[in-house]
Design a protein around this motif. Structure first.
Motif, PDB file in Angstrom:
ATOM      1  N   ARG A 120      -6.921 -16.909  -8.760  1.00 49.51           N
ATOM      2  CA  ARG A 120      -6.785 -16.477 -10.154  1.00 49.51           C
ATOM      3  C   ARG A 120      -5.758 -15.351 -10.291  1.00 49.51           C
ATOM      4  NH1 ARG A 120     -11.791 -18.395  -9.301  1.00 49.51           N
ATOM      5  NH2 ARG A 120     -12.692 -19.740 -10.921  1.00 49.51           N
ATOM      6  N   ARG A 121      -5.032 -15.099  -9.224  1.00 48.51           N
ATOM      7  CA  ARG A 121      -4.010 -14.055  -9.193  1.00 48.51           C
ATOM      8  C   ARG A 121      -4.587 -12.692  -9.575  1.00 48.51           C
ATOM      9  NH1 ARG A 121       0.373 -16.627  -7.827  1.00 48.51           N
ATOM     10  NH2 ARG A 121       1.578 -14.680  -7.831  1.00 48.51           N
ATOM     11  N   PHE A 122      -5.853 -12.497  -9.161  1.00 49.01           N
ATOM     12  CA  PHE A 122      -6.510 -11.207  -9.350  1.00 49.01           C
ATOM     13  C   PHE A 122      -6.425 -10.466  -8.016  1.00 49.01           C
ATOM     14  CE2 PHE A 122     -10.221  -8.345  -9.382  1.00 49.01           C
ATOM     15  CZ  PHE A 122      -9.903  -7.615 -10.512  1.00 49.01           C
ATOM     16  N   PHE A 123      -5.459  -9.544  -7.936  1.00 50.85           N
ATOM     17  CA  PHE A 123      -5.158  -8.903  -6.667  1.00 50.85           C
ATOM     18  C   PHE A 123      -5.894  -7.582  -6.507  1.00 50.85           C
ATOM     19  CE2 PHE A 123      -1.547 -11.794  -7.369  1.00 50.85           C
ATOM     20  CZ  PHE A 123      -1.707 -12.575  -6.227  1.00 50.85           C
ATOM     21  N   GLY A 124      -7.117  -7.639  -6.849  1.00 48.46           N
ATOM     22  CA  GLY A 124      -8.050  -6.650  -6.406  1.00 48.46           C
ATOM     23  C   GLY A 124      -8.330  -5.447  -7.259  1.00 48.46           C
ATOM     24  N   GLY A 125      -9.516  -4.939  -6.945  1.00 46.94           N
ATOM     25  CA  GLY A 125      -9.828  -3.584  -7.245  1.00 46.94           C
ATOM     26  C   GLY A 125      -9.236  -2.753  -6.124  1.00 46.94           C
ATOM     27  N   GLN A 126      -8.683  -1.611  -6.468  1.00 47.34           N
ATOM     28  CA  GLN A 126      -8.065  -0.715  -5.477  1.00 47.34           C
ATOM     29  C   GLN A 126      -8.889   0.566  -5.413  1.00 47.34           C
ATOM     30  OE1 GLN A 126      -5.349  -2.073  -3.935  1.00 47.34           O
ATOM     31  NE2 GLN A 126      -5.612  -3.820  -5.293  1.00 47.34           N
ATOM     32  N   ALA A 127      -9.384   0.911  -4.235  1.00 42.79           N
ATOM     33  CA  ALA A 127     -10.240   2.087  -4.098  1.00 42.79           C
ATOM     34  C   ALA A 127      -9.455   3.392  -4.139  1.00 42.79           C
ATOM     35  CB  ALA A 127     -11.038   1.999  -2.805  1.00 42.79           C
ATOM     36  N   ILE A 128      -8.183   3.342  -3.781  1.00 44.66           N
ATOM     37  CA  ILE A 128      -7.361   4.553  -3.765  1.00 44.66           C
ATOM     38  C   ILE A 128      -6.771   4.791  -5.154  1.00 44.66           C
ATOM     39  CG2 ILE A 128      -5.287   5.629  -2.788  1.00 44.66           C
ATOM     40  CD1 ILE A 128      -5.791   3.980  -0.256  1.00 44.66           C
ATOM     41  N   VAL A 129      -6.933   5.994  -5.669  1.00 45.13           N
ATOM     42  CA  VAL A 129      -6.390   6.316  -6.991  1.00 45.13           C
ATOM     43  C   VAL A 129      -4.873   6.139  -6.971  1.00 45.13           C
ATOM     44  CG1 VAL A 129      -6.047   8.150  -8.686  1.00 45.13           C
ATOM     45  CG2 VAL A 129      -8.260   7.897  -7.550  1.00 45.13           C
ATOM     46  N   GLY A 130      -4.379   5.294  -7.861  1.00 40.40           N
ATOM     47  CA  GLY A 130      -2.950   5.017  -7.919  1.00 40.40           C
ATOM     48  C   GLY A 130      -2.494   3.972  -6.921  1.00 40.40           C
ATOM     49  N   GLY A 131      -3.396   3.473  -6.099  1.00 38.18           N
ATOM     50  CA  GLY A 131      -3.019   2.534  -5.051  1.00 38.18           C
ATOM     51  C   GLY A 131      -2.475   1.216  -5.555  1.00 38.18           C
ATOM     52  N   GLY A 132      -2.855   0.824  -6.756  1.00 33.26           N
ATOM     53  CA  GLY A 132      -2.394  -0.451  -7.295  1.00 33.26           C
ATOM     54  C   GLY A 132      -0.994  -0.403  -7.876  1.00 33.26           C
ATOM     55  N   LEU A 133      -0.482   0.796  -8.139  1.00 36.50           N
ATOM     56  CA  LEU A 133       0.820   0.910  -8.801  1.00 36.50           C
ATOM     57  C   LEU A 133       1.979   0.381  -7.959  1.00 36.50           C
ATOM     58  CD1 LEU A 133      -0.031   4.308 -10.388  1.00 36.50           C
ATOM     59  CD2 LEU A 133       0.808   2.369 -11.715  1.00 36.50           C
ATOM     60  N   PRO A 134       2.143   0.805  -6.706  1.00 36.50           N
ATOM     61  CA  PRO A 134       3.226   0.221  -5.900  1.00 36.50           C
ATOM     62  C   PRO A 134       3.000  -1.252  -5.604  1.00 36.50           C
ATOM     63  CG  PRO A 134       1.892   1.740  -4.592  1.00 36.50           C
ATOM     64  CD  PRO A 134       1.473   1.910  -6.005  1.00 36.50           C
ATOM     65  N   LEU A 135       1.747  -1.661  -5.491  1.00 39.95           N
ATOM     66  CA  LEU A 135       1.447  -3.073  -5.284  1.00 39.95           C
ATOM     67  C   LEU A 135       1.938  -3.898  -6.469  1.00 39.95           C
ATOM     68  CD1 LEU A 135       0.044  -5.396  -3.791  1.00 39.95           C
ATOM     69  CD2 LEU A 135      -2.090  -4.707  -4.874  1.00 39.95           C
ATOM     70  N   ALA A 136       1.715  -3.386  -7.683  1.00 38.87           N
ATOM     71  CA  ALA A 136       2.158  -4.087  -8.892  1.00 38.87           C
ATOM     72  C   ALA A 136       3.678  -4.201  -8.926  1.00 38.87           C
ATOM     73  CB  ALA A 136       1.649  -3.371 -10.134  1.00 38.87           C
ATOM     74  N   ALA A 137       4.354  -3.114  -8.567  1.00 37.14           N
ATOM     75  CA  ALA A 137       5.819  -3.161  -8.535  1.00 37.14           C
ATOM     76  C   ALA A 137       6.303  -4.182  -7.519  1.00 37.14           C
ATOM     77  CB  ALA A 137       6.379  -1.777  -8.213  1.00 37.14           C
ATOM     78  N   GLY A 138       5.626  -4.260  -6.387  1.00 37.36           N
ATOM     79  CA  GLY A 138       6.004  -5.225  -5.365  1.00 37.36           C
ATOM     80  C   GLY A 138       5.787  -6.660  -5.802  1.00 37.36           C
ATOM     81  N   LEU A 139       4.675  -6.925  -6.439  1.00 37.31           N
ATOM     82  CA  LEU A 139       4.413  -8.272  -6.950  1.00 37.31           C
ATOM     83  C   LEU A 139       5.456  -8.673  -7.991  1.00 37.31           C
ATOM     84  CD1 LEU A 139       0.525  -8.029  -7.312  1.00 37.31           C
ATOM     85  CD2 LEU A 139       1.733  -9.642  -5.829  1.00 37.31           C
TER      86      LEU A 139
END
Length: 338
Positions: A120-139
């Motif tokens: 479903r292209r749901f790439f997670g809950g991220q436990a680290i505050v702000g951890g999803g931001l660089p991941l989003a840029a990479g995707l």
């Protein structure tokens, strides 16, 4: 504005046909009832570890996710149960994951903070505050390089703006014109710290605008306003205009987590904000314009509660991962060299 001078509740007609309007109400109720049950189960020690509830903030996920497409990527925080649910992850697998059962969406290994569903292209809950931001840029960068037409929606709290990852992701996304929809869920408290105590500049839009990113602010307690604002922002991103930052002003009614003694805000403040609760204000608007009756509301709520009961039964019937499998996927097997 003082802590107790909350804005008036959302009002005005809902500009949707009845099926869509009730679908959004169902979305709100599904998140609320699932999380209320999760809190109850946590008290019974059937859910262990960390648990961060979204109660009060449901209009953000409900409105925003209805504006996204199945091919879009979605990255969330550790307060992600509602995002996963409305993205299409089954309530049963979500509940089983919180139980730690291997029938969970992350096979019981992630728990509450690490819901994940690649299909479903749901790439997670991220436990680290702000951890999803660089991941989003990479995707988003990967999609742009592959000429894949999609956007990446990244949800994060206002506390993440104090992290370097926010500024790095914002800078690169603007520099490379990446298709990222930055959705800041500003609930006014980063854990136990009020926004004005951690940020000298509390207009969060200015931080994104300093990188040349288009910004918008919306009442995150109003599901209608959220849907319309995110839909417009998503369209702007899809048209190749680069990233957009959406500040969704919301408020959580529960503590930061189940471990939080909540000594940093007055109970009167919480009660004052509850007058803006997204479920009762939205349902009141629907009733006022004759789209929803009390019997229809009760029937919808009963259907949602039945779904919750089924999900709990699924989790209860789930199985624990065998001890001998606990190291599976921890190490990669290396074949002996010839």
């Amino acid at each position: 504005m003082t802590d107790f001078e909350v804005p008036p509740p959302p009002t005005g007609p809902v500009p949707w046909d009845k099926p869509f309007a009730l679908a959004l109400l169902s979305d709100l109720l599904r998140i609320r009832r699932m999380e209320e049950k999760a809190a109850e189960l946590y008290g019974q020690q059937k859910i262990r570890g960390f648990l961060h509830l979204y109660i009060g903030e449901e209009a953000v996920a409900a409105g925003a996710l209805r504006a996204l497409l199945p091919e879009d990527n979605l990255v969330a925080t550790y307060r992600e149960h509602g995002h996963a649910l409305l993205r299409g992850v089954g309530m049963g697998p979500i509940m089983a994951e919180m139980y730690g059962k291997q029938e969970g969406c992350s096979r019981g290994r992630g728990g509450s903070m690490h819901l994940f569903d690649r299909a479903r292209r749901f790439f997670g809950g991220q436990a680290i505050v702000g951890g999803g931001l660089p991941l989003a840029a990479g995707l988003a960068l990967a999609d742009k390089m592959a000429q894949r037409v999609a956007l990446t929606a990244c949800f994060f709290g206002e506390g993440a703006i104090a992290e370097g990852a926010f500024h790095e992701a914002m800078n690169l996304s603007a520099l490379w014109q990446l298709p990222v929809l930055f959705c800041c869920e500003n609930n006014r408290y980063a854990m136990g710290t009020a926004l004005a105590r951690s940020e000298s500049q509390t207009d969060l839009r200015l931080k994104a605008a300093s990188y040349g990113v288009a910004t918008v602010r919306v009442d995150g307690m109003d599901v209608v306003a959220v849907y319309e604002a995110v839909q417009r922002a998503a369209q702007q991103v899809r048209q190749g205009n680069g990233p957009v930052f959406v500040e969704l002003q919301t408020y959580r009614f529960r503590a930061h987590s189940m471990f939080d003694p909540e000594l940093y805000r007055d109970k009167k403040e919480v009660e004052a904000w509850k007058t803006r609760g997204p479920i009762h204000t939205y349902s009141a608007r629907l009733k006022a314009q004759g789209v929803l009756s009390e019997d229809e509301f009760l029937a919808l709520d009963a259907a949602v509660q039945a779904e919750v009961d089924t999900a709990v039964a699924f989790a209860e019937a789930g199985t624990w991962e065998p001890v001998e499998d606990l190291l599976r996927d921890v190490h990669t097997r290396q074949e002996a060299s010839l």
